[in-house]
Write an enzyme that holds these catalytic residues in place. Structure first.
Site, PDB file in Angstrom:
ATOM      1  N   VAL A   1      42.306  31.976  47.332  1.00 43.55           N
ATOM      2  CA  VAL A   1      41.843  31.556  48.662  1.00 43.55           C
ATOM      3  C   VAL A   1      40.587  32.338  49.044  1.00 43.55           C
ATOM      4  CG1 VAL A   1      42.425  31.495  51.116  1.00 43.55           C
ATOM      5  CG2 VAL A   1      44.138  30.822  49.428  1.00 43.55           C
TER       6      VAL A   1
ATOM      7  N   PHE B   1      44.627  44.742  38.290  1.00 46.20           N
ATOM      8  CA  PHE B   1      44.926  44.322  39.673  1.00 46.20           C
ATOM      9  C   PHE B   1      46.307  43.678  39.767  1.00 46.20           C
ATOM     10  CE2 PHE B   1      40.193  44.112  40.353  1.00 46.20           C
ATOM     11  CZ  PHE B   1      40.130  44.900  41.489  1.00 46.20           C
TER      12      PHE B   1
ATOM     13  N   THR C   1      42.162  38.945  41.900  1.00 49.76           N
ATOM     14  CA  THR C   1      43.159  40.030  41.923  1.00 49.76           C
ATOM     15  C   THR C   1      44.595  39.528  41.766  1.00 49.76           C
ATOM     16  OG1 THR C   1      43.277  39.904  44.331  1.00 49.76           O
ATOM     17  CG2 THR C   1      41.676  41.457  43.390  1.00 49.76           C
TER      18      THR C   1
ATOM     19  N   ASP D   1      40.140  40.669  50.369  1.00 48.84           N
ATOM     20  CA  ASP D   1      41.381  40.291  51.057  1.00 48.84           C
ATOM     21  C   ASP D   1      42.004  41.546  51.675  1.00 48.84           C
ATOM     22  OD1 ASP D   1      43.831  38.348  51.348  1.00 48.84           O
ATOM     23  OD2 ASP D   1      44.614  40.216  50.508  1.00 48.84           O
TER      24      ASP D   1
ATOM     25  N   ASP E   1      37.627  31.107  47.015  1.00 52.02           N
ATOM     26  CA  ASP E   1      37.205  29.780  47.496  1.00 52.02           C
ATOM     27  C   ASP E   1      36.371  29.884  48.776  1.00 52.02           C
ATOM     28  OD1 ASP E   1      38.292  28.274  45.498  1.00 52.02           O
ATOM     29  OD2 ASP E   1      39.885  27.377  46.693  1.00 52.02           O
TER      30      ASP E   1
ATOM     31  N   GLU F   1      46.398  30.488  52.834  1.00 51.98           N
ATOM     32  CA  GLU F   1      46.218  29.031  53.007  1.00 51.98           C
ATOM     33  C   GLU F   1      46.111  28.673  54.491  1.00 51.98           C
ATOM     34  OE1 GLU F   1      45.547  26.487  51.105  1.00 51.98           O
ATOM     35  OE2 GLU F   1      45.727  27.519  49.179  1.00 51.98           O
TER      36      GLU F   1
ATOM     37  N   LYS G   1      34.093  25.081  41.610  1.00 50.64           N
ATOM     38  CA  LYS G   1      34.532  24.568  42.907  1.00 50.64           C
ATOM     39  C   LYS G   1      34.805  25.682  43.918  1.00 50.64           C
ATOM     40  CE  LYS G   1      37.902  21.668  41.572  1.00 50.64           C
ATOM     41  NZ  LYS G   1      38.804  20.510  41.628  1.00 50.64           N
TER      42      LYS G   1
END
Length: 351
Positions: free
Chosen positions: A87, A150, A110, A22, A90, A53, A123
């Site tokens: 996110v 983190f 994190t 990220d 995923d 998101e 998932k």
């Protein structure tokens, strides 16, 4: 793996790793990550991306896959590494599951939310047509590496956001965890889940709460990894929240939307006579203590009805509504009338 170790140390073949991180995490820890791979003589590509998101889409998955293709990984021996919040984990999980049908990947969470939630289970997915995680699959990582250090750099609101998912497990399965959150919630927020010597009054509350949350989550998920059984206690707080979260983006974070859902369902449980007024009050006060929202103006009665209709579509025509039947115990109900729901909603709004 001894074979990989021998390859790495014999100089026959250089270890290679593709890392997606990220972009905010990259600003904070990117130099350490690069230093680690350089010191260990690992050829690496680090891809820093905005993983929110709003960007959680197939477009981002395809961007990652283009870069993976350019780097040219060996899908058997070179796992993709995801470093970031839920996110990020995923999106990378979905990308890895699609590349050559299945490429191994490693999760490094994190944020507190991803530490206790996204790091566990199989998932992965992305948002599609304004619906949360509409596209995805079940591909577990080969490993999750958990490091609470983190969490010390994330904002207080993000800690609270993660506490929403921990509280979910406490209310469904573990009275002891609920008591820990009630007693040490503020301390955990203040210390950002770091363990300090000299915190004798609190035991090691951070270690205890995260460990119990993950263990209870694993108890629920491991026997039902592919969701063959749709009666899932871990769905508590996830009946209305997907609709609410997507509708009001970015005003509510995931754990906050889940908590608004749990607060309403606590009123439903009380209206049904499953929990006492005192237990309801204890739950709501605990939520407030964790600095979580217990109501949101966007959670209207029409939205609730729409969300529950959507729920019926995806859960075999039954609502499968997890509700607390005490503190730390719960059951799944299919017989909550619309009249009961509306009565609970009016009480909730009034309070």
């Amino acid at each position: 793996d001894p074979q990989q170790l021998e390859l790495a140390t014999s100089g026959k073949r250089k270890l290679r790793r593709f890392i997606v991180i990220d972009e905010v995490v990259d600003e904070l820890y990117g130099s350490k990550v690069r230093e680690y791979f350089e010191e260990n003589n690992v050829q690496h590509k680090i891809l820093a991306l905005p993983t929110t998101e709003e960007t959680k889409s197939m477009d981002l998955v395809l961007n990652i896959l283009q870069e993976v293709q350019n780097f040219s990984i060996d899908r058997r021996t070179e796992p993709i590494i995801a470093i970031g919040g839920g996110v990020c984990l995923d999106i990378v999980g979905l990308a890895a599951s699609l590349y050559r049908r299945r490429t191994p990947y490693i999760r490094v969470p994190t944020t507190l939310l991803s530490y206790v939630d996204a790091s566990v289970g199989a998932k992965n997915g992305v948002n599609f047509l304004q619906c949360k995680n509409k596209l995805g699959g079940y591909t577990p990582p080969v490993a999750s590496f958990l490091d609470r250090s983190f969490i010390q750099s994330i904002p207080r609101r993000h800690i609270s956001n993660g506490l929403g998912e921990i509280l979910k497990m406490a209310l469904m399965k573990h009275k002891g965890l609920f008591d820990l959150l009630k007693s040490h919630g503020k301390y955990l927020l203040d210390t950002k889940f770091q363990s300090y010597s000299g915190s004798a009054n609190h035991g090691d509350a951070a270690l205890q709460t995260t460990r119990i949350a993950i263990e209870t989550m694993l108890e629920e998920l491991a026997p039902n990894l592919w969701e063959d059984d749709l009666d899932r206690l871990v769905d508590f707080g996830h009946l209305i929240s997907p609709e609410l979260e997507m509708r009001v983006l970015p005003s509510l974070m995931h754990g906050e939307a889940v908590n608004v859902d749990m607060a309403f369902m606590t009123y439903v449980a009380h209206t049904r006579g499953l929990i006492t007024a005192e237990e309801k009050e204890q739950i709501i006060q605990c939520m407030r203590g964790l600095e979580l929202p217990v109501w949101h103006g966007g959670c209207s009665w029409p939205l609730i009805k729409r969300a529950l209709m959507e729920r019926l579509k995806h859960s075999g025509g039954q609502p499968r509504m997890p509700l607390p039947t005490g503190l730390g115990v719960a059951e799944i109900f299919n017989d909550t009338s619309e009249e009961t729901l509306e009565r609970a909603y009016k009480l909730w709004v009034r309070d």
